[in-house]
Design an enzyme around this catalytic site. Structure first.
Site, short mmCIF file in Angstrom:
data_model
loop_
_atom_site.label_atom_id
_atom_site.label_comp_id
_atom_site.label_asym_id
_atom_site.label_seq_id
_atom_site.Cartn_x
_atom_site.Cartn_y
_atom_site.Cartn_z
N GLU A 36 0.86 -1.25 0.11
CA GLU A 36 0.21 0.44 0.47
C GLU A 36 0.84 1.13 -0.06
O GLU A 36 1.75 1.42 0.89
CB GLU A 36 -0.87 -0.35 1.73
CG GLU A 36 -1.77 -1.29 1.44
CD GLU A 36 -3.39 -1.20 0.53
OE1 GLU A 36 -3.02 0.08 -0.74
OE2 GLU A 36 -3.45 -2.52 0.04
N CYS A 74 -2.61 9.05 3.26
CA CYS A 74 -2.26 8.06 2.37
C CYS A 74 -3.34 9.09 1.12
O CYS A 74 -3.48 9.26 -0.35
CB CYS A 74 -2.39 7.44 2.36
SG CYS A 74 -3.27 6.46 2.80
#
Ligand code: NAP
Length: 504
Positions: A249, A283
């Site tokens: 990720e 993020c």
């Protein structure tokens, strides 16, 4: 007194074998919070060996029993939520209400995944031959190396550690060097909840040493990594050499699209929160605002006014809207990008500098640019700070095209009251997460989380998809006919008749 934090290996809290430590600093005031074990490859190897030793017994512990321990972890997290949130704010800087949300996500994940102890669903399907049974079950994989960033220092480890453990894997956890104290407190809770020794191990220290060793150890079977695309790509390349499963990720360059018919007030609230919440260090943070020309002047004016009013400060203070960034390196990187933006011809509307009034700590003024072209570096590269670039477009098609034309693909959002436009956006935005009339942040743990392009490598965390990262599928056939029934293409061989063309 300065706190001292150790590794947790095979159920013991131990110093790094070298005795070395590093400093953990509060980004709000540069206060020394603790001295942390500075581990190297030898410490990481010891942790992997402890995890490998604990694996056979943990794998055979019934999943509902594993779930009971994780449920207790969830209860202890709930009891200690405020204490953990305060430590989180001191160690990482986000404002206290957000820190509580970070801990809450770990609590939610604990309870959600503990329930998987009574599911971990496989499936059966009809088989081709009489008196035969077929099923697909999930099996554990082995030792999982879990490498995490600092921006969600308890939520992200929880997304990985809980599913890894419920599935019967054992874990070596290497947290970010900016947030090791919270990681240690998290691991202590598993210990208190009765997790057997060696099932979860903690190794703190530099990614390039302690983390790197995990990528090469032959007993590590999965690497689950969240962090920058640069480090994640390196992780994938190194882990491939021993054929480890790798779940990544990574970075984002997320956008909010606002069409002319949008609810302006709602869009303003959502954009501020997405761009400057967690000081732009999510993020999923919004770093691009793609706005249709008709609404652009009013939206820009409202955003400038509201951005200027944001109050910077220590995240523990109730008067603070925006906390510090994580460290001096981040501050310098953000400022370098702001200068790049100006050199590229973008117009600085507000912010654009390091905030020095507090004397100490790492603060950057929330910053807005307009006249940003989609291919400028500030519109393409991850800045990971409180900087928002406004890009004007003529219509939805152009907005979608601009949104999709970046190297990342985590989250996107559209504000419109036109149901047709909303459905076109849902279909055409090529990110792993899409929001309608909501900012780019705010994912819930029961849905898949992850992104396309440079954000990931095809896996999704959270939800049911988290189990796919941490389990192997095993197909099992049971023939209870008492004779050899072939389901192969070799009809006639050995005098038996086949029923299908199934190979394998
Ligand atoms: P980072 O510098 O890539 O570090 C992430 C982790 O990897 C840290 O624990 C780091 O250890 C470790 N590491 C670094 N080099 C390594 C190596 N050679 N081998 C093994 N491990 C290594 O990222 P960060 O600054 O902590 O986090 C910010 C980034 O994370 C941003 O790009 C953000 O977009 C991304 N992120 C993505 C998601 C998502 O779900 N897509 C969620 C959150 C954050 P050290 O700390 O010791 O260097």
């Amino acid at each position: 007194m300065t706190m001292r934090y150790r590794n947790y290996i095979g159920g013991e809290w131990v110093d790094a074998h070298s005795g070395a430590t590093f400093e953990d600093i509060n980004p709000a005031n540069e206060e020394l919070l603790g001295l942390i074990a500075r581990s190297d490859a030898q410490d990481a190897d010891a942790a992997v060996e402890a995890a490998a030793k604990a694996y056979p017994a943990w794998r055979l512990t019934p999943a509902p029993k594993r779930g009971e321990i994780l449920f207790r972890v969830g209860q202890f997290l709930l009891e200690r939520k405020e204490e953990l949130a305060r430590l989180l704010t001191r160690e990482m800087g986000k404002v206290l209400p957000e820190a509580r949300g970070d801990v809450q996500e770990a609590i939610d994940m604990a309870f959600y995944i503990a329930g998987e102890g009574r599911r971990l669903l496989g499936y059966t399907a009809p088989v081709e031959l009489p008196n035969k049974f077929g099923m697909a079950v999930r099996d554990s994989v082995g030792v999982a190396a879990i490498i995490t960033p600092w921006n969600f220092p308890i939520a992200i480890p929880s997304w990985k550690i809980f599913p890894a453990l419920i599935a019967g894997n054992t874990v070596v956890f290497k947290p970010a060097s900016d947030t090791p104290m919270l990681a240690a407190e998290f691991v202590k809770i598993f210990e208190e909840a009765g997790l057997p020794a060696g099932v979860l191990n903690l190794v703190t220290g530099p990614g390039g040493e302690a983390g790197e060793a995990l990528l090469h150890h032959p007993l590590v079977k999965i690497v689950s990594f969240t962090g920058s695309t640069e480090a994640g790509t390196h992780v994938a390349v190194e882990a491939a050499k021993t054929l480890k499963r790798v779940s990544l990720e990574m970075g984002g360059k997320n956008a909010v699209i606002v069409l002319d018919d949008a609810n302006l007030d709602l869009a303003v609230e959502a954009i501020l929160w997405s761009a400057f919440g967690t000081t732009g260090q999510r993020c999923t943070a919004c770093s691009r605002l793609i706005v249709q020309q008709g609404i652009q002047p009013r939206l820009t004016e409202a955003l400038v006014e509201r951005t200027r009013a944001l109050r910077l400060g220590d995240g523990l203070l109730p008067t603070t809207d925006v906390g510090p960034v994580i460290n001096r390196r981040a501050l310098e990187k953000i400022h370098a990008y702001v200068q790049i933006g100006q050199q590229e011809g973008a117009r600085l509307l507000c912010g654009g500098d390091i905030y020095r009034d507090s004397g100490q700590g790492f603060y950057y003024l929330p910053t807005l640019f307009d006249r940003v072209q989609p291919d400028m570096r500030i519109a393409q590269e991850e800045i990971f700070g409180p900087v928002l670039s406004i890009i004007a477009v003529k219509d939805l098609s152009q907005a979608v095209e601009v949104n999709n034309r970046v190297a990342y693909g985590l989250s996107s959002s559209i504000f419109t009251q036109d149901v047709n436009a909303a459905f076109r956006a849902m279909r055409d935005l090529t990110t792993g997460i899409v929001y309608v009339n909501h900012g780019t942040t705010g994912a819930e743990i029961q849905f898949p989380f992850g992104g396309t392009r440079g954000t990931g490598n095809g896996h999704r965390e959270a939800g049911q998809t988290a189990l796919d990262i941490f389990t192997e599928w095993k197909a099992i056939y049971v023939d209870y006919s008492g004779r050899l029934q072939r389901a192969q293409i070799d009809t006639g061989a050995f005098g038996e008749t086949s029923v299908s063309g199934q190979a394998g």
